[in-house]
Write a protein that holds these residues in place. Sequence first.
Motif, PDB file in Angstrom:
ATOM      1  N   ILE A 204       0.824  -1.215   0.000  1.00 43.56           N
ATOM      2  CA  ILE A 204       0.000   0.000   0.000  1.00 43.56           C
ATOM      3  C   ILE A 204       0.859   1.267   0.000  1.00 43.56           C
ATOM      4  N   LYS A 205       1.986   1.190   0.659  1.00 44.45           N
ATOM      5  CA  LYS A 205       2.858   2.363   0.811  1.00 44.45           C
ATOM      6  C   LYS A 205       3.274   2.937  -0.537  1.00 44.45           C
ATOM      7  N   LYS A 206       3.321   2.098  -1.562  1.00 41.21           N
ATOM      8  CA  LYS A 206       3.784   2.538  -2.873  1.00 41.21           C
ATOM      9  C   LYS A 206       2.680   2.514  -3.922  1.00 41.21           C
ATOM     10  N   PHE A 267       3.691   7.742  -7.869  1.00 38.93           N
ATOM     11  CA  PHE A 267       3.301   6.329  -7.832  1.00 38.93           C
ATOM     12  C   PHE A 267       2.309   6.015  -8.958  1.00 38.93           C
ATOM     13  N   GLY A 268       1.492   7.009  -9.309  1.00 35.50           N
ATOM     14  CA  GLY A 268       0.574   6.841 -10.436  1.00 35.50           C
ATOM     15  C   GLY A 268       1.318   6.609 -11.735  1.00 35.50           C
ATOM     16  N   GLU A 269       2.479   7.251 -11.870  1.00 34.27           N
ATOM     17  CA  GLU A 269       3.321   7.064 -13.062  1.00 34.27           C
ATOM     18  C   GLU A 269       3.794   5.615 -13.146  1.00 34.27           C
ATOM     19  N   ILE A 270       4.234   5.088 -12.017  1.00 35.41           N
ATOM     20  CA  ILE A 270       4.719   3.707 -11.971  1.00 35.41           C
ATOM     21  C   ILE A 270       3.589   2.734 -12.287  1.00 35.41           C
ATOM     22  N   GLU A 271       2.395   3.035 -11.751  1.00 35.19           N
ATOM     23  CA  GLU A 271       1.228   2.160 -11.948  1.00 35.19           C
ATOM     24  C   GLU A 271       0.564   2.339 -13.314  1.00 35.19           C
ATOM     25  N   LYS A 272       1.001   3.401 -14.012  1.00 35.15           N
ATOM     26  CA  LYS A 272       0.319   3.783 -15.246  1.00 35.15           C
ATOM     27  C   LYS A 272      -1.163   4.088 -14.977  1.00 35.15           C
ATOM     28  N   ASN A 273      -1.385   4.797 -13.879  1.00 33.39           N
ATOM     29  CA  ASN A 273      -2.739   5.185 -13.488  1.00 33.39           C
ATOM     30  C   ASN A 273      -3.294   6.199 -14.489  1.00 33.39           C
TER      31      ASN A 273
END
Length: 315
Positions: A204-206, A267-273
């Motif tokens: 969750i932290k990331k 974190f949205g960038e990493i998740e491709k949100n």
Amino acid sequence: MKLINKMLLAAVLAIAATCFVTSTFAQKQKSKEELFKEIVTLSNTKKPEDTEKAYQLSKEFLNRFPKEKDENAQKLKKFVKGYRENSFFKAYEEKKFADVFAIGKEILADEPDNISISMNLGYAGYDAMLKSNDKSFGDDSIKYSKQTLQLFEAGKVPASFAPFSNKDEAFAWMYYVIGFFSTEKDPKESAINFYKSTLYESSIKKTAQPYYVIAFYYESVYEKMSAEFSAKSKAKTIDDAQINAETEKINIVLDQMIDAYARAYKFGEIEKNPSKDEWKKRLTEVYLFRKRPEAALDAYLNYVMATPLKDPGGF
């Protein structure tokens, strides 16, 4: 005469019905020894339908003879406990969430300290939402997540942390569930619990979601504080010292909003949100509003990711 006959017939039927009910009730009331013997017989067949009957009769035995503490009563208590827990986890595996909550509530009524059951119930409402978009168990999930956290704080530890990998994951998810289901009803409670969910070393932290919810909460705080400040200024009900103090408070809210948006975006960038660009746009707007150099934004983002998030509970 006909009236008398009708009354007599009614009386006879009433007596007959009473006798039938009394007789049926008497037939059902087996002695303690007879009831235990029947339970053993049913259990020995190993047939699922007979085991279910044995379980129901065991509950009847324990309800009728609650003060019994002999070896047989202890065996039945152990059987009921094991059968209910197996039924609970089987229902969970099959994603029968209505059964999960029905059985879980029955277990916790007898065993309020059963942290394994409360922990799984806490997560089950969120799981139901993920699997079938069913949010009807949200309030129950909040309740049992809070109960689980209280049990953790009291030193209770489950035999297994499943469906989580360890205690940190369990803590984080209990706070996350409370935050998730509180978002519409109580944005502040939601933000506080999402914040707490990020304090543990867990997946969750990331993730972006907690930070976006916190940022959105600061949006509402800023809107309220700004409106109140504007009204006081127009009415000239505050002096220069108060103006400076309130301006500083508003600026702190804006800075913490920027901080939360920065984390959501990174974190949205990493998740491709799909919302990441929208978050960056709002982040940039507030950042520039605070009269900070646009050229330093990337450096600021890196700085934010290396510092701890602040608790939104103060606003």
